[in-house]
Scaffold this active site. Sequence first.
Site, short mmCIF file in Angstrom:
data_model
loop_
_atom_site.label_atom_id
_atom_site.label_comp_id
_atom_site.label_asym_id
_atom_site.label_seq_id
_atom_site.Cartn_x
_atom_site.Cartn_y
_atom_site.Cartn_z
N LYS A 14 62.07 58.82 97.26
CA LYS A 14 61.11 57.70 97.32
C LYS A 14 61.83 56.37 97.08
O LYS A 14 61.66 55.42 97.84
CB LYS A 14 60.00 57.89 96.26
CG LYS A 14 59.23 59.19 96.41
CD LYS A 14 58.12 59.32 95.37
CE LYS A 14 58.61 59.40 93.94
NZ LYS A 14 59.26 60.68 93.56
N ARG A 128 72.99 63.13 90.82
CA ARG A 128 72.84 61.74 90.38
C ARG A 128 73.11 61.63 88.87
O ARG A 128 73.66 60.65 88.41
CB ARG A 128 71.43 61.23 90.70
CG ARG A 128 71.22 59.80 90.27
CD ARG A 128 69.90 59.22 90.75
NE ARG A 128 68.76 59.92 90.18
CZ ARG A 128 67.50 59.67 90.51
NH1 ARG A 128 67.22 58.77 91.42
NH2 ARG A 128 66.51 60.33 89.94
P1 B4P Z 1 61.11 57.78 88.97
O1 B4P Z 1 61.99 56.65 88.65
O2 B4P Z 1 59.95 57.50 89.87
O3 B4P Z 1 62.14 58.84 89.52
P2 B4P Z 1 62.31 59.96 90.61
O4 B4P Z 1 61.03 60.68 90.78
O5 B4P Z 1 63.52 60.67 90.13
O6 B4P Z 1 62.81 59.31 91.94
P3 B4P Z 1 62.80 59.37 93.55
O7 B4P Z 1 61.94 60.34 94.24
O8 B4P Z 1 62.55 57.92 93.83
O9 B4P Z 1 64.26 59.79 93.95
P4 B4P Z 1 65.45 58.96 94.56
O10 B4P Z 1 65.16 58.22 95.80
O11 B4P Z 1 65.97 58.11 93.43
O12 B4P Z 1 60.48 58.42 87.61
C1 B4P Z 1 61.22 58.69 86.44
C2 B4P Z 1 60.29 58.99 85.25
O13 B4P Z 1 59.50 57.80 84.92
C3 B4P Z 1 59.20 60.06 85.46
O14 B4P Z 1 59.69 61.38 85.22
C4 B4P Z 1 58.13 59.63 84.41
O15 B4P Z 1 58.50 60.05 83.11
C5 B4P Z 1 58.18 58.11 84.45
N1 B4P Z 1 57.20 57.54 85.39
C6 B4P Z 1 57.50 56.79 86.50
N2 B4P Z 1 56.37 56.43 87.14
C7 B4P Z 1 55.32 56.95 86.43
C8 B4P Z 1 53.91 56.94 86.62
N3 B4P Z 1 53.33 56.33 87.66
N4 B4P Z 1 53.12 57.60 85.71
C9 B4P Z 1 53.67 58.22 84.65
N5 B4P Z 1 55.02 58.28 84.42
C10 B4P Z 1 55.84 57.65 85.30
O16 B4P Z 1 66.48 60.09 94.95
C11 B4P Z 1 67.06 60.97 94.03
C12 B4P Z 1 68.52 61.26 94.41
O17 B4P Z 1 68.59 61.89 95.68
C13 B4P Z 1 69.40 60.00 94.52
O18 B4P Z 1 70.63 60.25 93.93
C14 B4P Z 1 69.55 59.77 96.01
O19 B4P Z 1 70.76 59.15 96.34
C15 B4P Z 1 69.47 61.18 96.56
N6 B4P Z 1 68.88 61.23 97.90
C16 B4P Z 1 67.80 60.52 98.34
N7 B4P Z 1 67.53 60.82 99.64
C17 B4P Z 1 68.46 61.78 100.01
C18 B4P Z 1 68.69 62.50 101.23
N8 B4P Z 1 67.93 62.32 102.33
N9 B4P Z 1 69.71 63.40 101.24
C19 B4P Z 1 70.49 63.59 100.14
N10 B4P Z 1 70.32 62.93 98.97
C20 B4P Z 1 69.32 62.03 98.91
#
Ligand code: B4P
Length: 196
Positions: A14, A128
């Site tokens: 995302k 990551r």
């Molecule tokens: P977030 O910061 O939203 O984290 P995420 O779910 O890990 O991220 P995302 O899906 O965006 O992954 P990304 O692109 O970075 O949340 C962290 C924490 O904050 C939650 O657990 C919660 O505690 C809290 N929180 C946040 N929002 C909240 C809400 N609304 N309500 C309650 N709590 C909340 O990608 C991940 C990795 O994959 C990266 O290293 C990227 O380089 C890699 N990647 C991406 N696309 C790829 C692809 N196509 N191929 C290979 N690798 C890829």
Amino acid sequence: MLNIVLFGPPGSGKGTQAENIISKYHLVHLSTGDMLRAEIAAQTKLGMEAKKLMDKGELVPDSVVVGMIENKLDANPSAAGFVFDGFPRTVKQAEALDELLERHKAPIKAVLSLHVSEDELTRRILRRGATSGRADDQNETIVKNRVLEYRTKTEPLAKYYSGQAKLREVTGERAVEEVFTSLCQEIDKVLASNSR
Ligand code: B4P
């Protein structure tokens, strides 16, 4: 106004795709994860409370993230639209967002749902974690808890948005550029149907 929700499990891409989308369509990126991490870095009371939950892979309270989003919407009155990344994560948050956007007369136009297998999610997050310094990225048990939180509290939102005929599914387990192309195709369909 073009308001888009990026929806999917932790690590589905995302945040990665939000960056590409905002620069192509000139939108404002609203990531609740980034906002919470900024609060932690600034060592605010809110940040310290959120950190305890985030480090365990749990969601922070709805009222906290809804308040943060409301402030950001009010702070960007002339935005062409917003990309909501990692928000909403519960049905309560989705209902609150609908209410906020109703006030701005600018409803969600599309919810783009990224599909990635559980094995790949774990692989990506742990990879990551080797460099991000994020406590919630470093341990397989915490990553599994984040995915469990997603399955129990966030996945039901798919039904909420398909009930509003806004859900669009995209395969996220491909190269970043390929996923981006598919997301743009979906956004362009929405733009075309709005201009008719
Ligand atoms: P977030 O910061 O939203 O984290 P995420 O779910 O890990 O991220 P995302 O899906 O965006 O992954 P990304 O692109 O970075 O949340 C962290 C924490 O904050 C939650 O657990 C919660 O505690 C809290 N929180 C946040 N929002 C909240 C809400 N609304 N309500 C309650 N709590 C909340 O990608 C991940 C990795 O994959 C990266 O290293 C990227 O380089 C890699 N990647 C991406 N696309 C790829 C692809 N196509 N191929 C290979 N690798 C890829």
